[in-house]
Design a protein around this motif. Structure first.
Motif, PDB file in Angstrom:
ATOM      1  N   SER A 168      -1.150   7.107   6.780  1.00  0.00           N
ATOM      2  CA  SER A 168      -1.137   8.009   5.345  1.00  0.00           C
ATOM      3  C   SER A 168      -2.394   8.366   5.037  1.00  0.00           C
ATOM      4  CB  SER A 168      -0.025   7.545   4.395  1.00  0.00           C
ATOM      5  OG  SER A 168       1.138   7.314   4.771  1.00  0.00           O
ATOM      6  N   THR A 169      -3.155   7.317   4.807  1.00  0.00           N
ATOM      7  CA  THR A 169      -4.376   7.435   4.367  1.00  0.00           C
ATOM      8  C   THR A 169      -5.262   8.072   5.420  1.00  0.00           C
ATOM      9  OG1 THR A 169      -4.308   5.183   3.038  1.00  0.00           O
ATOM     10  CG2 THR A 169      -6.464   6.072   3.349  1.00  0.00           C
ATOM     11  N   CYS A 171      -4.653  10.338   7.465  1.00  0.00           N
ATOM     12  CA  CYS A 171      -4.494  11.533   7.801  1.00  0.00           C
ATOM     13  C   CYS A 171      -5.088  12.308   6.695  1.00  0.00           C
ATOM     14  CB  CYS A 171      -2.750  11.917   8.060  1.00  0.00           C
ATOM     15  SG  CYS A 171      -1.889  12.367   6.207  1.00  0.00           S
ATOM     16  N   ILE A 172      -5.229  11.697   5.400  1.00  0.00           N
ATOM     17  CA  ILE A 172      -5.896  12.388   4.381  1.00  0.00           C
ATOM     18  C   ILE A 172      -7.206  12.379   4.594  1.00  0.00           C
ATOM     19  CG2 ILE A 172      -6.412  12.271   1.773  1.00  0.00           C
ATOM     20  CD1 ILE A 172      -3.615  10.700   1.668  1.00  0.00           C
ATOM     21  N   ILE A 203      -8.523   7.948  -3.251  1.00  0.00           N
ATOM     22  CA  ILE A 203      -7.189   8.026  -2.934  1.00  0.00           C
ATOM     23  C   ILE A 203      -7.022   6.370  -2.534  1.00  0.00           C
ATOM     24  CG2 ILE A 203      -7.135  10.385  -2.030  1.00  0.00           C
ATOM     25  CD1 ILE A 203      -7.402   8.978   0.849  1.00  0.00           C
ATOM     26  N   ALA A 206      -1.210   7.662  -0.553  1.00  0.00           N
ATOM     27  CA  ALA A 206      -1.012   8.857  -1.428  1.00  0.00           C
ATOM     28  C   ALA A 206      -0.930   8.679  -2.788  1.00  0.00           C
ATOM     29  CB  ALA A 206       0.453   9.261  -0.780  1.00  0.00           C
ATOM     30  N   THR A 208      -3.666   8.947  -6.027  1.00  0.00           N
ATOM     31  CA  THR A 208      -5.326   9.571  -6.195  1.00  0.00           C
ATOM     32  C   THR A 208      -5.522   9.245  -7.607  1.00  0.00           C
ATOM     33  OG1 THR A 208      -4.560  12.070  -7.230  1.00  0.00           O
ATOM     34  CG2 THR A 208      -4.483  11.705  -4.954  1.00  0.00           C
ATOM     35  N   GLY A 469      -1.778  15.864   4.970  1.00  0.00           N
ATOM     36  CA  GLY A 469      -3.209  15.325   4.506  1.00  0.00           C
ATOM     37  C   GLY A 469      -3.943  16.685   4.199  1.00  0.00           C
ATOM     38  N   GLN A 470      -3.686  17.682   4.911  1.00  0.00           N
ATOM     39  CA  GLN A 470      -4.491  18.874   4.325  1.00  0.00           C
ATOM     40  C   GLN A 470      -4.027  19.462   2.872  1.00  0.00           C
ATOM     41  OE1 GLN A 470      -4.245  22.048   7.139  1.00  0.00           O
ATOM     42  NE2 GLN A 470      -4.554  23.752   5.486  1.00  0.00           N
ATOM     43  N   ILE A 472      -2.894  17.429   0.591  1.00  0.00           N
ATOM     44  CA  ILE A 472      -3.547  16.618  -0.510  1.00  0.00           C
ATOM     45  C   ILE A 472      -5.005  16.903  -0.700  1.00  0.00           C
ATOM     46  CG2 ILE A 472      -3.933  13.980  -0.884  1.00  0.00           C
ATOM     47  CD1 ILE A 472      -1.067  13.222   0.473  1.00  0.00           C
ATOM     48  N   VAL A 473      -5.540  17.048   0.477  1.00  0.00           N
ATOM     49  CA  VAL A 473      -6.981  17.295   0.425  1.00  0.00           C
ATOM     50  C   VAL A 473      -7.359  18.768  -0.426  1.00  0.00           C
ATOM     51  CG1 VAL A 473      -9.326  17.799   1.428  1.00  0.00           C
ATOM     52  CG2 VAL A 473      -7.870  16.066   2.224  1.00  0.00           C
TER      53      VAL A 473
END
Length: 733
Positions: A168-169, A171-172, A203, A206, A208, A469-470, A472-473
Motif C-alpha cells: 500500500s505504501t 504504491c503511493i 503518509i 493509507a 496521511t 496510489g495516484q 492519494i498523491v
C-alpha cells in the motif's frame, strides 16, 4: 591458474545514497581484487560459461553493453572478467527475487586487478545480501561446485520482505515518483515523507498528515459511527450495543430477523459472524466477538454482497466486491482437505501481501469454525458427495467493480466519509447490486475504516487494478495547484573546494533576506535562518539530509565537496541552482582513484547533472573543464569570471555571444550581463574593504560565485548588493 583459485576479494563496499558519479540513484559500489583471476577471463576458464548459464539461464536475456538480447553471452564468449560477471550475477539474483534491476557497471582502477563494480541498490541491506549470494554463486561456477540458486534467491527475497515498504505504501511512493516528488523514509516501517521541507506531506500506509485523529477515533467506534451516519441520512443497519450473551439474544429477538454480531472496534473482519437466527449461534457469536473488541454490537443482517469502497478526498476511487467461499463434498475428503484442494489451491491465495486472497485455515479462524458448527460440521467431517458447504461468508473482497457503482451509492459513501471526517477511508457496504440505489434494495453502509488497505484494489483477483496510489498523491499534491515541482523546495548546491562554505552561507543569507526561511548545510554547521542547529560532524550526509525533513525550511543550500559525492552521493536528488567553483582538492582523494583535475571533473559534474530543467547551472568560466560542464546541464547555464589583465575567458565570451547570462567582476565591481542588457551588481571591492578584507582576491571570487548563484536563483541585484553589506564573512561561533 591453481586448481582452487583464491576468492575474489571484496575490498570495500560503499552505499551511495544520493546522486553520484555513476547515476542519479542509489547504488552499491564494490571494490574488487580479482587476484589471479585477472589473468583468466571467461573464455579461458574451461566449461565456466556453460556452468554459469546452467545456474542462471536468464543471463541470456541481459543486453550488457552490446545493447541487445544475448549481449552478455557474447561478452562471455569473447572473454570478460570476473568483476563484470559478478555484476550480472547480482543483478540477475535481484531480478529473480522480484526486484527488477537493470543498472550496473564495472570499471578498472589504477591498481592491477582491482575493479570498481556498482549496481542499482534501492536498499543497502538487500544489496549486500544479493552481493554475498552472487559472490558465492560465481565462485561455485568457477570451481565447478554445486550451488543452491533457489536458496540464494530466497535469501534475497527475505531481505526484501524485511526491508521494503508494504504494497500500500509502496504504491503511493511509486505514484509520487511518477510525478517526480521526492520521498524520504522516516522509519523502518511505512512512515514516509513525500516532498521536502515546508512542502512535504507524510503518509503511514493509507493514513496521511491530513487524517484527523478525532475522525480516526470516531471510525474506530462502530456504534458512534452509525449514530453520526444515521443523522446524515446515510442508510445503516439497525443495531444495539450489548454486554452479555443474554442481551445479545434479547436484541436478536427484538429485531425479529437474522442478525450480525461483531466487535465494536475490531478490524479485518475478525470476530464478525453473519446471518444468525438461532439462540445457540447468537450466544457463541457473542463470545467470539467479545474476544476481539471492547464492546459487542448486534445488528440487523443485510442481505447481499460485501463491498469495500475506497474514498480519497471525498471521491470514490475504487470498489471491490466480495464473494462467499464454498466447498463441494466428494464422500471421501474431510472439510479441511476440501478447503485445501478446492479453495487454497487457487494461486491467488497465499500468506503474503503479494496474494489478493488469503489462505483459509480453520485452526486460526474462529468464525469459520462457528459457521461450520452451524452446519453440523467440523474440520474433520467427511462431506457427502455433491453437498455444498459454506466455509466463509465474507473476507474475500477482491473482485473489482469500480465501473459498476451507481452515482447514488457513490454519493452516500462520500457523504459517510465526510460525516466521519476522514480524508482517506475504506467503506464497507452490503447490497445485492452496487449498480442500483441502496434504498431500493435495502443496502446499507456497515463500517467506515481509517487507514484502509489498498492491496485489493492494486491486485484484485478479478478485474483491473486501480491507480489508488495516484489518487492519494493527487489528493496530497493537487495537480490544479499548478506547482512546477510539487513537493519540492528550491535547493542550491555548491560544489568545489575554494571557499565552499562561505559561498553557501552567502547564498543562504541572500535567500533568507527575501523572507524565505532557509536551511543551510556546510562545513561551518547546519543552520535554519541565522540559527545554527547542529555542528558539522563526521555524519555530514545524514545531517544534511535531515534538513530536508524540517517543516520550517522553504529553501535549502548545501555545500558539497568531492569527498561527499564519492563517499555518499549528494543529499538531494535535484536542485534549482547548482554551482561548481573549481576542480582543486584531488590531492586527498587517492583512495577514490582520483589523482588529477580531469578525474575531479567526473566527480563534480554530478552537481550539474541534477539541475532541474527550469533551474540554473552556475559555472566558473575561468576553468575550461568547468565551463565544459555547460553541455551537461538540463537547465540554463550562467557563467561567472574575473575580467583580469588577459581579459575574459573565451568560454564566457562565447557564452555571452550565444545569448547566455554571466556575472563579471571588473575593477572590483560586478556587472550582471544578459541579452536584455547589463545590470549593475554589488561593489565587492567596497564590501570587502568595509569588512577589513580589501584586496583579498580569493574572497572576491567566492562572493562573485555567490552573486551569480543568487542572481540565478532569482534575487534582484539591489537585494544582492544590500545583503552582502550585512553578510558576516566569518560564521558565528
Amino acid at each position: 591458474m591453481t586448481a582452487r583459485p583464491r576468492e575474489i576479494q571484496l575490498q570495500r563496499i560503499t552505499y551511495l545514497r544520493g546522486p553520484n558519479i555513476w547515476t542519479y540513484r542509489s547504488v552499491l559500489e564494490v571494490w574488487l581484487d580479482l587476484g589471479e583471476l585477472e589473468d583468466w577471463p571467461s573464455n579461458k576458464l574451461p566449461g565456466f560459461n556453460a556452468r554459469l548459464l546452467a545456474l542462471l539461464p536468464a543471463l541470456a536475456e541481459h543486453h550488457c553493453g552490446v545493447g541487445e538480447r544475448g549481449g552478455f553471452l557474447q561478452r562471455l564468449d569473447e572473454g570478460t572478467w570476473a568483476g563484470h560477471i559478478l555484476e550480472h550475477c547480482v543483478i540477475e539474483l535481484l531480478n529473480l527475487a522480484g526486484m527488477p534491476t537493470g543498472f550496473g557497471q564495472t570499471r578498472s582502477t589504477s591498481q592491477h586487478g582491482v575493479y570498481r563494480m556498482v549496481f542499482r541498490a534501492r536498499d543497502e541491506q538487500v544489496a549486500r545480501v544479493a552481493l554475498a549470494q552472487g559472490h558465492a554463486l560465481l565462485h561455485a561456477a568457477i570451481r565447478d561446485e554445486a550451488f543452491d540458486v533457489d536458496a540464494a534467491v530466497a535469501a534475497v527475497r527475505d531481505a526484501i520482505d524485511d526491508s521494503f515498504l508494504g504494497p500500500s505504501t509502496a504504491c503511493i511512493v511509486s505514484a509520487a515518483t511518477d510525478r517526480r516528488i521526492p520521498h524520504i523514509r522516516l522509519n523502518d516501517g511505512n512512515l514516509v515523507q513525500l516532498g521536502h521541507g515546508a512542502r512535504q506531506r507524510r503518509i503511514w500506509t493509507a493514513e496521511t498528515d491530513l487524517t484527523c485523529a478525532i475522525a480516526e477515533n470516531i471510525a474506530g467506534d462502530k456504534d458512534l459511527t452509525k449514530t453520526i451516519l444515521k443523522a446524515c441520512g446515510v442508510p445503516v443497519p439497525e443495531g444495539v450495543s450489548v454486554s452479555s450473551a443474554d442481551e445479545a439474544w434479547e436484541a436478536a429477538q427484538d429485531m425479529d430477523a437474522p442478525v450480525v454480531i461483531k466487535p465494536s472496534d475490531g478490524n479485518h473482519g475478525r470476530g464478525v459472524t453473519l446471518d444468525l437466527t438461532q439462540e445457540a449461534d447468537v450466544r457463541a457469536a457473542f463470545e467470539l466477538a467479545d474476544k476481539h473488541g471492547s464492546e459487542v454490537l448486534v445488528e440487523r443482517y443485510i442481505r447481499g454482497n460485501e463491498h469495500r469502497l475506497l474514498v480519497v478526498g471525498g471521491q470514490v476511487v475504487a470498489v471491490a466486491r466480495g464473494e462467499s467461499a464454498w466447498i463441494t463434498g466428494d464422500g471421501r475428503s474431510t472439510v479441511t482437505e476440501l478447503i485445501d484442494s478446492q479453495i487454497n489451491s487457487d494461486p491467488r491465495r497465499g500468506t503474503t501481501e503479494a496474494h489478493p486472497l488469503n489462505r483459509l485455515d480453520i485452526t486460526e479462524d474462529e468464525v469459520i469454525v462457528l459457521d461450520l458448527q452451524r452446519q453440523g460440521l467440523t474440520g474433520a467431517s467427511v462431506v457427502p458427495a455433491g453437498k455444498r458447504v459454506l466455509v466463509q461468508r465474507n473476507g474475500n473482497v477482491a473482485i473489482d467493480c469500480t465501473d459498476e457503482i451507481h452515482p447514488d451509492v457513490a454519493h452516500h459513501v462520500s457523504l459517510a466519509v465526510r460525516a466521519v471526517g476522514l480524508d482517506i477511508a475504506g467503506v464497507d457496504l452490503v447490497c445485492e447490486d452496487i449498480g442500483q440505489p441502496l434504498e431500493a434494495q435495502g443496502g446499507a453502509i456497515v463500517e467506515v475504516n481509517a487507514g484502509p488497505g489498498l492491496l485489493m484494489h492494486l491486485k484484485p483477483a478479478v478485474g483491473q487494478p486501480r491507480p489508488v496510489g495516484q489518487a492519494i498523491v493527487d489528493h496530497l499534491f493537487p495537480p490544479e495547484d499548478d506547482a512546477a515541482h510539487p513537493g519540492r523546495i528550491p535547493i542550491v548546491g555548491v560544489a568545489g573546494s575554494r571557499h565552499g562554505a562561505l559561498i553557501a552561507r552567502a547564498v543562504a543569507w541572500l535567500i533568507h533576506l527575501t523572507g524565505t526561511p532557509t536551511a543551510l548545510a556546510c562545513r561551518d554547521g547546519l543552520f535554519l535562518g541565522s540559527r545554527r542547529i547542529e555542528r558539522a560532524g563526521k555524519q555530514f550526509w545524514d545531517a544534511s539530509h535531515r534538513l530536508l525533513m524540517n517543516r520550517e525550511a522553504r529553501a535549502a543550500v548545501f555545500e558539497n565537496d568531492a569527498g561527499l559525492v564519492l563517499g555518499d552521493g549528494l543529499p538531494y536528488d535535484r536542485c534549482q541552482v547548482g554551482v561548481v567553483t573549481d576542480t582543486d582538492g584531488w590531492q586527498g582523494l587517492a583512495h577514490h582513484d582520483v589523482f588529477d583535475a580531469d578525474a575531479m571533473f567526473k566527480v563534480l559534474r554530478t552537481q550539474i547533472d541534477v539541475v532541474l530543467a527550469d533551474g540554473v547551472g552556475v559555472l566558473n568560466a575561468a576553468d575550461p573543464r568547468i565551463a565544459g560542464m555547460a553541455e551537461l546541464c538540463d537547465g540554463e547555464v550562467l557563467m561567472y569570471a574575473v575580467d583580469g589583465p588577459e581579459g575574459l575567458p573565451a568560454a564566457l565570451t562565447e557564452h555571452l555571444a550565444g545569448g547566455g547570462r554571466a556575472a563579471v567582476l571588473q575593477a572590483g565591481r560586478v556587472t550582471l550581463r544578459s541579452p536584455q542588457g547589463d545590470l549593475n551588481g554589488p561593489d565587492l571591492h567596497g564590501v570587502l574593504g568595509r569588512k577589513g578584507r580589501g584586496g583579498d582576491a580569493g574572497l572576491a571570487e567566492a562572493l562573485l560565485a555567490a552573486v551569480a548563484a543568487a542572481w540565478g536563483y532569482g534575487i534582484t541585484p539591489e537585494l544582492i548588493a544590500a545583503g552582502l553589506e550585512t553578510f558576516e564573512l566569518n560564521a558565528a561561533a
